[in-house]
Design a protein around this motif. Structure first.
Motif, PDB file in Angstrom:
ATOM      1  N   PRO A  63       0.804  -1.236   0.000  1.00 15.36           N
ATOM      2  CA  PRO A  63       0.000   0.000   0.000  1.00 15.36           C
ATOM      3  C   PRO A  63       0.836   1.286   0.000  1.00 15.36           C
ATOM      4  N   ASN A  64       1.933   1.292   0.730  1.00 13.13           N
ATOM      5  CA  ASN A  64       2.707   2.528   0.805  1.00 13.13           C
ATOM      6  C   ASN A  64       3.653   2.729  -0.375  1.00 13.13           C
ATOM      7  N   VAL A  65       3.738   1.720  -1.217  1.00 15.31           N
ATOM      8  CA  VAL A  65       4.476   1.890  -2.478  1.00 15.31           C
ATOM      9  C   VAL A  65       3.477   2.323  -3.538  1.00 15.31           C
ATOM     10  N   ARG A  66       2.359   1.563  -3.602  1.00 12.34           N
ATOM     11  CA  ARG A  66       1.414   1.782  -4.711  1.00 12.34           C
ATOM     12  C   ARG A  66       0.708   3.129  -4.617  1.00 12.34           C
ATOM     13  N   ASN A  67       0.579   3.695  -3.399  1.00 15.30           N
ATOM     14  CA  ASN A  67      -0.106   4.987  -3.356  1.00 15.30           C
ATOM     15  C   ASN A  67       0.769   6.127  -3.875  1.00 15.30           C
ATOM     16  N   HIS A  68       1.957   5.771  -4.394  1.00  8.78           N
ATOM     17  CA  HIS A  68       2.789   6.763  -5.080  1.00  8.78           C
ATOM     18  C   HIS A  68       3.010   6.410  -6.543  1.00  8.78           C
ATOM     19  N   ASN A  69       2.371   5.350  -7.027  1.00  7.89           N
ATOM     20  CA  ASN A  69       2.539   5.044  -8.453  1.00  7.89           C
ATOM     21  C   ASN A  69       1.184   4.714  -9.090  1.00  7.89           C
ATOM     22  N   PHE A  70       1.189   4.578 -10.406  1.00  7.82           N
ATOM     23  CA  PHE A  70      -0.069   4.337 -11.119  1.00  7.82           C
ATOM     24  C   PHE A  70      -0.153   2.926 -11.691  1.00  7.82           C
ATOM     25  N   SER A  71       0.802   2.058 -11.287  1.00 13.93           N
ATOM     26  CA  SER A  71       0.759   0.684 -11.789  1.00 13.93           C
ATOM     27  C   SER A  71      -0.369  -0.081 -11.103  1.00 13.93           C
ATOM     28  N   GLU A  72      -0.751  -1.198 -11.710  1.00 16.87           N
ATOM     29  CA  GLU A  72      -1.909  -1.923 -11.205  1.00 16.87           C
ATOM     30  C   GLU A  72      -1.684  -2.394  -9.765  1.00 16.87           C
ATOM     31  N   ALA A 120     -15.925   7.561  -6.571  1.00 16.31           N
ATOM     32  CA  ALA A 120     -15.350   8.328  -5.469  1.00 16.31           C
ATOM     33  C   ALA A 120     -14.036   7.696  -5.014  1.00 16.31           C
ATOM     34  N   MET A 121     -14.026   6.352  -4.904  1.00 15.66           N
ATOM     35  CA  MET A 121     -12.789   5.659  -4.504  1.00 15.66           C
ATOM     36  C   MET A 121     -11.688   5.900  -5.543  1.00 15.66           C
ATOM     37  N   ASP A 122     -12.062   5.796  -6.812  1.00 10.35           N
ATOM     38  CA  ASP A 122     -11.076   6.016  -7.880  1.00 10.35           C
ATOM     39  C   ASP A 122     -10.481   7.416  -7.794  1.00 10.35           C
ATOM     40  N   ALA A 123     -11.344   8.411  -7.560  1.00 14.62           N
ATOM     41  CA  ALA A 123     -10.876   9.793  -7.511  1.00 14.62           C
ATOM     42  C   ALA A 123      -9.967  10.000  -6.300  1.00 14.62           C
ATOM     43  N   ALA A 124     -10.375   9.455  -5.148  1.00 12.86           N
ATOM     44  CA  ALA A 124      -9.591   9.640  -3.931  1.00 12.86           C
ATOM     45  C   ALA A 124      -8.216   8.996  -4.070  1.00 12.86           C
ATOM     46  N   ARG A 125      -8.197   7.784  -4.589  1.00 16.36           N
ATOM     47  CA  ARG A 125      -6.923   7.073  -4.705  1.00 16.36           C
ATOM     48  C   ARG A 125      -6.042   7.709  -5.764  1.00 16.36           C
ATOM     49  N   SER A 126      -6.649   8.280  -6.807  1.00 13.23           N
ATOM     50  CA  SER A 126      -5.871   9.002  -7.819  1.00 13.23           C
ATOM     51  C   SER A 126      -5.254  10.256  -7.215  1.00 13.23           C
ATOM     52  N   ALA A 127      -6.044  10.965  -6.406  1.00 17.34           N
ATOM     53  CA  ALA A 127      -5.557  12.204  -5.789  1.00 17.34           C
ATOM     54  C   ALA A 127      -4.361  11.905  -4.890  1.00 17.34           C
ATOM     55  N   LYS A 128      -4.449  10.803  -4.159  1.00 16.83           N
ATOM     56  CA  LYS A 128      -3.344  10.388  -3.279  1.00 16.83           C
ATOM     57  C   LYS A 128      -2.086  10.144  -4.119  1.00 16.83           C
ATOM     58  N   ARG A 129      -2.257   9.440  -5.217  1.00 17.90           N
ATOM     59  CA  ARG A 129      -1.113   9.120  -6.076  1.00 17.90           C
ATOM     60  C   ARG A 129      -0.525  10.370  -6.721  1.00 17.90           C
ATOM     61  N   LEU A 130      -1.344  11.368  -6.878  1.00 12.88           N
ATOM     62  CA  LEU A 130      -0.875  12.624  -7.474  1.00 12.88           C
ATOM     63  C   LEU A 130      -0.049  13.420  -6.450  1.00 12.88           C
ATOM     64  N   GLY A 131      -0.054  12.977  -5.216  1.00 13.60           N
ATOM     65  CA  GLY A 131       0.817  13.605  -4.232  1.00 13.60           C
ATOM     66  C   GLY A 131       0.110  14.300  -3.078  1.00 13.60           C
ATOM     67  N   ALA A 132      -1.216  14.170  -2.982  1.00 13.34           N
ATOM     68  CA  ALA A 132      -1.922  14.810  -1.872  1.00 13.34           C
ATOM     69  C   ALA A 132      -1.531  14.144  -0.555  1.00 13.34           C
ATOM     70  N   GLU A 133      -1.351  14.978   0.477  1.00 12.17           N
ATOM     71  CA  GLU A 133      -0.948  14.429   1.777  1.00 12.17           C
ATOM     72  C   GLU A 133      -2.148  13.826   2.498  1.00 12.17           C
ATOM     73  N   GLU A 134      -3.273  14.520   2.434  1.00 13.33           N
ATOM     74  CA  GLU A 134      -4.479  14.010   3.079  1.00 13.33           C
ATOM     75  C   GLU A 134      -5.602  13.937   2.062  1.00 13.33           C
ATOM     76  N   VAL A 135      -6.250  12.785   2.013  1.00 15.82           N
ATOM     77  CA  VAL A 135      -7.402  12.638   1.119  1.00 15.82           C
ATOM     78  C   VAL A 135      -8.580  12.075   1.922  1.00 15.82           C
ATOM     79  N   TYR A 136      -9.704  12.765   1.834  1.00 15.28           N
ATOM     80  CA  TYR A 136     -10.900  12.354   2.574  1.00 15.28           C
ATOM     81  C   TYR A 136     -11.961  11.852   1.613  1.00 15.28           C
ATOM     82  N   ILE A 137     -12.680  10.829   2.054  1.00 21.01           N
ATOM     83  CA  ILE A 137     -13.950  10.470   1.420  1.00 21.01           C
ATOM     84  C   ILE A 137     -15.031  11.043   2.334  1.00 21.01           C
ATOM     85  N   VAL A 138     -15.851  11.930   1.797  1.00 15.34           N
ATOM     86  CA  VAL A 138     -16.936  12.515   2.589  1.00 15.34           C
ATOM     87  C   VAL A 138     -18.240  11.903   2.082  1.00 15.34           C
TER      88      VAL A 138
END
Lengths: 463, 280
Positions: free
Chosen positions: A16-25, A292-310
């Motif tokens: 998880p802590n590797v993949r949330n910085h890349n776009f590979s499957e 929503a999950m796709d957007a949140a996880r994409s935002a994280k990979r783009l470099g956001a420090e905090e991402v919320y699902i509201v």
């Protein structure tokens, strides 16, 4: 003797802590050993409850049996009889509410990993596939399909295999619909979508990109001037909804469609991309579905420090696939459940600086059968974010409706069809997928495409 | 792939191109736009259709070099091809039932104002064209406008040609002199359209503006081009690009147009450097 292990084989994933910085499957797929072990958990029930849970009735026990016998290509052929996009559906189907929900093994323990096995055989098949073209003799009939998403592709495949000359018209510059602009690379690699599209091309399907039906050409022109005998409308549900709360037009508020299109179709996460995207520090995604999950996880990979699902309901009601929710949590997405935005606040430059929300609680059942969220008194709180992504649903695009006379639609925009055949109110015009149902799943759209292919074949033969 | 049939420099920063696009040429009407990409990895940008020739199967675009994509576009030559070209998008301008109008163009906005003036002229409408530029060197389409206008008036910021000042000054003078218009069409920078709309509101003249916000797909899918019109959110790509100038929230539109300003500036510099290296 069946393997009676209560637990299914876990899906190998990137850390998880590797993949949330890349776009590979994220999910890496079963190995042969894992697939054989998982297949041996199937009890081959006589009444086949799993098949009844599948929207396109794949003969699940048979393909699992073929896996056990290590006849992987035959297993693929069993799936291919009912599904046009096995490698896609193996990845994005909500199996836990479909086939796997009905699996007997799920009563005591975990159900068989049917989706994972489907993906395994489909990927193996694609590794081997040859470059040859399939020569199906032309049967003399032309069919046009509007939209190249899962419904359009499925319909095109079935018709082309019967000798129809099929043209798909796509408004964007790339075929695939939601599979390319919506679902991210880390969940559905675009190479896989391209493989499926290339397979259709081998069967002679012609794909015309950059053609907006309703603008560039109308459906009537296709039928009257260009010789198409039948049309399948598979234009999806592309129109994003907003909440209509103050501040929604501030800079930094995206629809999920816009955010994901910039990311997936335009590849704005690549440093040399010419399409910009905001690189936000703190992001709130409003909504609880797969998008929503796709957007949140994409935002994280783009470099956001905090991402919320509201999300205004609780964890139980989250409509997203279970696996996506689990993956999102593992990747550090923060779930603000039972919360609802009421206003977006901007700075003096008109950029988002936060969002006012209220806490919710669940009340009586509503029309959808879920408990209705109601606002808790004096519960207002401020969420410090600089980007907000609205993932609260989409509606069908009105372009076709407004340019095709006599095409009946629902008050909310969905095209009215005969459920049995997919036929619309206009002879020769069929419709299916999200354009009919509103936003739903890839597999349902694909099923609708297959149904329409069957009906179009009958319609043309009986003409 | 769509071939560039003709390329013509209109001034230092504005270029005209005729693009081969038979289906679009057949359907295009004034006020509509296309979306194009220059190359396989390029950005999608909207450009309003400046002219169209259904017989020749061509569509004319006129663009100002403002960013990386228009810089790349300007480096293409006749017989080169655009990677993608899609349209005609948006709702055509409503030009029926008019007798006398003022058509106001600001800068490269004249490229969009011109087909409207031309169509109205063909419909027998009395057209007063008021065009504004920063200086004399930037003036485009002067002969074209003159041909379709009963009155043609140029304003330049520095007074190097025509009236010194803004198009709003010229329009206000005409209105003060008692000119009456059924409708005013204003196409140009947001700030110009805002002030034209404020002026015509005091005279209660119906005013149509053509909005050109940031877009991606152009078919209503992304919602990036949304505007507040009379307090309601509208998508410029499918509801517009023409809107009632008295209802548009220009201030928000101006802020939204700056969303990616720093990115755009950096990309343009990178692109310029790249072309500069190639040229050397």
């Amino acid at each position: 003797m069946a393997n009676m292990n209560l637990k299914r084989n876990p899906m190998p994933t990137q850390d998880p802590n590797v993949r949330n910085h890349n776009f590979s499957e994220v999910a890496l797929g079963y190995t042969k050993i894992q697939a054989l072990d998982e297949a041996s958990r199937c009890l081959h029930c006589k009444n086949q409850p799993c098949v009844s849970g599948c929207p396109v009735q794949i003969d699940i026990p048979s393909f699992i049996e073929k896996i056990k016998e290590e006849k992987f290509e035959e297993a693929y052929q069993v799936i291919a009889k009912s599904s046009s996009l096995p490698s896609v559906c193996g990845r994005v189907c909500p199996q836990e509410t479909q086939c796997e929900a009905k699996c007997v093994r799920g009563i005591r323990g975990e159900s068989v990993g049917i989706g994972r096995l489907e993906r395994f055989v489909a990927d193996l098949h694609h590794q081997k596939e040859t470059e040859e073209t399939m020569n199906v003799p032309f049967n003399g009939h032309k069919v046009a399909i509007i939209g190249s998403g899962p419904s359009g592709l499925a319909c095109a495949g079935d018709l082309a295999k019967q000798g129809y000359a099929v043209t798909i018209f796509e408004a964007l510059h790339l075929a695939g619909g939601v599979l390319v602009y919506g679902i991210p690379e880390f969940r559905l690699p675009k190479k896989i979508v391209q493989k499926e599209i290339d397979t259709l091309k081998k069967y002679g399907v012609d794909i015309q990109t950059n053609v907006v039906i309703g603008k560039t050409l109308s459906i009537d022109e296709l039928m009257n001037n260009q010789g198409y005998e039948a049309i399948f409308i598979a234009t999806g549900a592309g129109l994003p909804r907003f909440m209509n709360i103050p501040g929604e037009n501030l800079n930094g508020v995206y629809s999920a469609n816009e955010f994901l299109t910039r990311m997936n179709l335009m590849k704005s996460y690549e440093l040399d991309s010419e399409t910009p995207i905001q690189r936000a520090k703190k992001v709130a995604v409003v909504g609880g579905g797969n998008v929503a999950m796709d957007a949140a996880r994409s935002a994280k990979r783009l470099g956001a420090e905090e991402v919320y699902i509201v999300y205004r309901r609780s964890l139980e009601e989250l409509p997203a696939r279970k696996e996506e929710v689990e993956h999102a949590k593992e990747e550090g997405i923060i779930f603000k459940l039972l919360s609802n935005p009421i206003e977006i606040i901007g700075n003096d430059q008109n950029f988002v600086k936060g969002m006012k929300c209220v806490e919710m609680e669940l009340g009586e059942m509503d029309a959808s059968g879920r408990r209705k969220p109601v606002v808790k008194e004096d519960s207002e709180f401020f969420l410090d974010v600089d980007c907000i992504i609205m993932a609260i649903g989409t509606s069908p695009n009105p372009l076709i409706k407004s340019t095709t006379e006599g095409l009946k639609t629902q008050p909310w925009g969905g095209i009215v069809i005969d459920e049995e055949t997919g036929a619309t109110s206009r002879p020769g015009i069929f419709a299916g997928g999200d354009a009919v149902t509103g936003a739903a799943t890839v597999i349902l759209a694909m099923g609708a495409g297959k149904l329409a292919a069957k009906s179009i074949d009958q319609y043309i033969k009986n003409k | 792939m769509n071939k560039i049939i003709k390329k013509k420099r209109l001034n230092d920063t504005v270029t005209l191109m005729e693009i081969e696009a038979p289906w679009i040429a057949k359907k295009a009407q004034p006020g509509q736009f296309v979306i194009l990409r220059v190359h396989e990895h390029g950005e999608r940008i909207p450009l309003t259709i400046a002219d169209y020739n259904p017989q020749a199967g061509t569509v004319t675009i006129i663009f100002q070099i403002v960013g990386a994509t228009t810089e790349q576009l300007n480096h293409l030559e006749e017989n080169d091809s655009l990677h993608d070209f899609v349209g005609p998008l948006g709702v055509p301008s409503k030009l029926d039932g008019l007798k006398k109008v003022a058509v106001i163009g600001g800068g490269v906005g004249c490229a969009i104002a011109y087909p409207i003036a031309k169509k109205l002229h063909e419909n027998g409408v009395v057209v007063h064209s008021i065009v504004g530029f920063r200086n004399k060197d930037l003036i485009i389409l002067e002969d074209e406008f003159k041909k379709v206008s009963h009155l043609y008036s140029v304003a330049t910021d520095d007074g190097s040609y025509g009236t010194k000042g803004l198009v709003t000054h010229v329009l206000e003078d005409l209105l003060k002199r008692g000119e009456q218009y059924d409708e005013v069409f204003a196409i140009g920078p947001l700030i110009m359209m805002k002030f034209v709309s404020l002026l015509t509101k005091t005279y209660q003249i119906k005013t149509t503006v053509s909005m050109n916000p940031i877009m991606i797909d152009g078919t209503g899918m992304c919602g990036c081009c949304r505007l507040s019109v009379g307090g309601v959110t509208k998508f410029a790509c499918v509801d517009g690009p023409d809107f009632d100038g008295h209802q548009v929230d220009f201030d928000t539109a101006i802020e939204r147009s700056k969303m990616y300003q720093s990115f755009e500036r950096r990309k343009r510099e990178e692109t310029c450097r790249l072309f500069h290296q190639e040229d050397n």
